[in-house]
Write an enzyme that holds these catalytic residues in place. Structure first.
Site, PDB file in Angstrom:
ATOM      1  N   ILE A 279       0.446  -0.908   0.069  1.00 43.40           N
ATOM      2  CA  ILE A 279      -0.341   0.297  -0.007  1.00 43.40           C
ATOM      3  C   ILE A 279       0.863   1.213  -0.129  1.00 43.40           C
ATOM      4  CG2 ILE A 279      -1.746   1.112   1.099  1.00 43.40           C
ATOM      5  CD1 ILE A 279      -3.036  -1.303   2.657  1.00 43.40           C
ATOM      6  N   ASP A 323     -21.378  26.934 -24.770  1.00 46.24           N
ATOM      7  CA  ASP A 323     -23.290  28.003 -25.435  1.00 46.24           C
ATOM      8  C   ASP A 323     -23.027  28.996 -25.973  1.00 46.24           C
ATOM      9  OD1 ASP A 323     -26.101  28.879 -24.880  1.00 46.24           O
ATOM     10  OD2 ASP A 323     -24.745  30.168 -23.338  1.00 46.24           O
TER      11      ASP A 323
END
Length: 856
Positions: A279, A323
């Site tokens: 880990i 847009d």
């Protein structure tokens, strides 16, 4: 409501245009709710903290900390807990802005409105409006609810915040019989939070609060799920993989040890050491810090990122849905062409010779642009013509005062004003070309009044040319005052063509997107012809067949749109729900979608997209709060810079992850092999944790801020499904992990043969950590030689490697640290051996890169 007669609607709502509602009716109807938008309860601080730690990797670290405490390794547990807290705190600081979309929507409503109640005109709070109220609309006021228009006098309403259409809509009270119609085409309705720019009217309240069109948008915001970013998905998968691997390795190693007849307690410790080794404890903190630093860099690029993972998401964007109004265009009507003396020219070519045209348009005008634009955008555009001749409206009006006027109305489509002009009484009339020509007898050419008959064809040809470019055409005439009506026997002066023009930098930005494999799609509330003209002008599309109208979209199911979405580049006359449909259709094809916008109508799609980008200057509060990123300069080109930054950040995070995992894999292979060979454990748990959290993390962080790759925008966007181990990452991971393990085992074996177990573990610990520090230099590029990339370009990496080496030497050579880390001082010849073998990993990787390069 728009299909009903006024009388029918008044009867259904039990109201009266002259009387209004009675106090009793108002009281009864207010029980159904106030005219406000629902608020969503903000998340508590505990919920926000949970969001930060709700990741598989964090859970694994918590388990590791718990096991460390059981084993009385308190220092290990404390370090892991610090990492978890650091990750959560940095995330909370960056994401502190709670979702305020509905609050922002509420701010758009005006606090007061004029209504007729009990035969009287009253000004009341907007929240107190009820269905059936009679609202008086005046120029300059916001619309307080959804209204059916009952009386209209030259009323124009700016609905851009809802529809995206840049030009105010001319309203009427006439019934509409069409069943399917776009929001911007419903002329007999006025919608909450739109703005009256001209004229006046009377409306009947048909919907309040969450039942209005803006309320529907608020509901869509509530119901739109937030998407995980590609990095979040990759890390979640990685966390699960590491968790499963650590459990399997623990069980496997414990079983092997028991079969070998080893002590059970000893094997339990070895198994847990292996689990800790696999880990990368520092990884969550490294990624969080790298993203946070990326956020700070992007602020200097005029982009504010509200959520850390959004930085990386930009790197995988392959579709930008933009847009039109205020994003691709300037959100400002501008005169771009004029026709005068029989010639069509660009507005930049205006001179004193065209003074009559400019004076006429500025005088026959009710707008003002000197202390900020006030009035109709079309008239403001006409006033802006004065800048070419250094004229302003106030001085012009003082010089040539208005004596009389005939205001504009929707039937005549003209406006006329009467002035004292250079010692004469002059009448100017402006309006729609076809209606103007019907009242015109002459034309002004080179200062002479000539019959217009021979010039009509040329005028119409040039007007048609402007219309083909989606420009709005206005004509201007004049006459000296006589005994005939003002609007008769007119002399044609000229005409102008105006449009909301594209931003200058957009063309280049679209080109860069194309080169980077990013598709640009325009989504607008404007008409199809206007949308196509702008899109063609900036390079978004080339064919009218690439344009879909909102009417067509309304008749499609989501599945139908999903199948055909890749055929279209422009969507015109759309409504808010259409934008969300488009985003979902693109996502169904596997695209990573960025949506840019500034209006309320963009908010749901901004939230539905993988990353929503709002405009900081012209953007509404709603769009800003619904987005993941805000452009402070409203510049479409900034999107491209942000994408480039996002790509570099992902590339750097990938470098950090593969570096850490290859280092950890080296530790796992070394421990696993030692147990299989029935050797003593070459590394202690404190050695593994120290390497993972300190020695590895500093270079990993340095890799996270590696200088930008100048060629990264020439690459195609990575797929959302692409693994972190793609494009040679898996080979890099396994090869280097195995090589580091081999070096560690060789020196551990050498130490056992020449000294004792503690000496051997110290040598293994040193070569493991120092070889990883040399290995960090390899990770700057998986393809290019470190010498080509530039050894000294990332000085932070060199400093971190040097600091890591000094720390390792201190751990071994300083007596007070020997006991804490279970190490012993080493001989000079052994230090030379450690550094020589550690450096070999750099030379081997350079050889591999050279071979790969020659094979291409």
């Amino acid at each position: 409501m728009f299909k009903k007669e006024i009388a029918t609607l008044l009867e259904e709502l039990d109201t009266n245009l002259k009387v209004g509602l009675t106090s009793k009716q108002v009281q009864e109807r207010q029980r159904h709710g106030r005219n406000v938008l629902d608020e969503r309860k903000p998340k508590s601080i505990f919920a926000k903290i949970f969001d930060q730690i709700n990741e598989p990797m964090i859970y694994i670290l918590m388990v590791a900390a718990f096991i460390s405490m059981i084993m009385h390794e308190l220092s290990d547990a404390i370090i892991i807990i610090i990492v978890i807290l650091l990750n959560a705190v940095i995330g909370l600081i960056q994401e502190d802005k709670a979702q305020k979309s509905l609050d922002a929507l509420r701010k758009l409503s005006t606090p007061k409105t004029l209504v007729k109640r009990d035969h009287q005109l009253q000004e009341i709070n907007v929240e107190d409006l009820v269905v059936g109220d009679i609202v008086i609309i005046e120029s300059g006021r916001y619309i307080p609810a959804d209204l059916r228009l009952a009386e209209v006098v030259n009323l124009k309403i700016d609905e851009s915040i809802l529809t995206g259409e840049s030009v105010p809509v001319e309203k009427s009270k006439d019934i509409i019989l069409e069943n399917t119609i776009a929001l911007g085409d419903i002329k007999n309705m006025a919608f909450m939070s739109s703005y009256a720019t001209y004229g006046r009217g009377v409306g009947i309240v048909t919907a309040t609060g969450m039942h209005t069109e803006i309320g529907k948008i608020a509901s869509m915001l509530n119901n739109t799920e937030e998407l995980q970013t590609p990095l979040q998905k990759r890390l979640a998968e990685l966390g699960k993989l590491l968790g499963i691997a650590s459990v399997i390795i623990c069980i496997l190693m414990f079983g092997i040890g028991v079969l070998q007849g080893r002590d059970i307690i000893e094997m339990l410790l070895v198994s847990i050491s292996l689990a800790v080794a696999i880990i990368p404890e520092g990884l969550p903190a490294v990624i969080t810090v790298v993203l946070a630093l990326g956020v700070q860099r992007m602020i200097h690029q005029n982009a504010i990122v509200k959520k850390l993972p959004a930085v990386e998401t930009l790197g995988s964007v392959n579709v930008i849905c933009s847009d039109k109004t205020g994003t691709i265009t300037q959100n400002k009507m501008t005169v771009t062409y004029f026709y005068y003396d029989g010639q069509l020219k660009k507005s930049e070519e205006l001179t004193e010779a065209h003074r009559l045209l400019v004076d006429g348009f500025m005088l026959c005008n009710d707008a003002n642009n000197e202390n900020g634009p006030i009035g109709d955008p079309t008239e403001i555009a006409l006033l802006d013509l004065g800048k070419y001749l250094s004229l302003n409206k106030s001085e012009l009006v003082m010089q040539f005062p208005r004596i009389d006027e005939i205001p504009f109305d929707s039937d005549r489509k003209m406006m006329t004003t009467f002035h004292h002009y250079h010692g004469k009484e002059i009448i100017f009339t402006k309006g729609a070309l076809d209606l103007i020509l019907n009242k015109t007898t002459h034309i002004l050419i080179k200062g002479d009044r000539l019959p217009i008959n021979h010039y009509i064809q040329d005028i119409q040809k040039n007007a048609a040319l402007l219309s083909s470019k989606a420009l709005r055409v206005l004509a201007l005439t004049y006459k000296e005052k006589d005994h005939t009506p003002y609007e008769s026997n007119l002399t044609f002066i000229g005409l102008v063509g105006m449009i909301d023009p594209p931003r200058e930098e957009v063309v280049e930005a679209v080109k860069r997107c194309n080169l980077a494999g990013i598709r640009t799609i325009m989504i607008t509330g404007d008409h199809q012809d206007t949308a196509f003209a702008i899109a063609k002008d900036v390079g978004i599309c080339t064919d009218i067949h690439q344009v879909m109208s909102g009417y067509t979209l309304s008749n499609l199911t989501q599945d139908d749109l999903n199948k055909n979405i890749e055929r279209y580049r422009v969507f015109a006359r759309v409504q808010p729900e259409h934008k969300v449909m488009i985003v979902k259709a693109l996502q169904s094809k596997g695209y990573t979608v960025s949506m840019t916008g500034d209006g309320v109508n963009d908010a749901p799609s901004l939230k539905a997209a993988n990353i929503g980008v709002a405009m900081g200057i012209t953007g509404s509060d709603v769009s800003k709060e619904a987005s993941s990123m805000i452009l402070t300069d409203d510049n479409f080109a900034t999107i491209v810079k942000a994408v480039e930054e996002g790509r570099n950040i992902y590339s750097n995070i990938k470098k950090s992850i593969l570096y850490l995992l290859s280092c950890n894999l080296g530790e796992v292979i070394a421990l696993f092999t030692a147990v299989l060979l029935n050797w003593a454990t070459p590394l202690k748990p404190i050695h593994i944790l120290w390497v993972n959290l300190v020695t590895d993390s500093l270079p990993a962080l340095a890799l996270g801020v590696d200088p930008s790759d100048q060629e990264i925008m020439s690459e195609q966007p990575r797929k959302q499904s692409e693994s972190i181990f793609a494009q040679g990452g898996l080979f890099y991971l396994i090869f280097n992990g195995s090589f580091i393990a081999l070096l560690t085992l060789i020196l551990f074996w050498y130490g056992l043969k020449t000294q004792n177990i503690i000496y051997a573990q110290t040598m293994a610990f040193m070569v493991l950590s120092i070889s990883q520090l040399f290995h960090s230099l390899n990770s700057r590029s998986f393809k290019e030689s470190i010498f080509k990339v530039g050894i000294f370009k990332n000085k932070f990496l060199l400093y971190s490697a040097l600091m890591g080496i000094l720390l390792q030497i201190s751990i071994v050579q300083i007596p007070t640290l020997n006991n804490f880390f279970s190490t012993v001082p080493l001989l000079i010849k052994d230090w030379l051996l450690i550094f020589g073998l550690s450096a070999s990993i750099l030379l081997v990787n350079e050889l591999i890169k050279c071979i790969k390069s020659n094979l291409k």
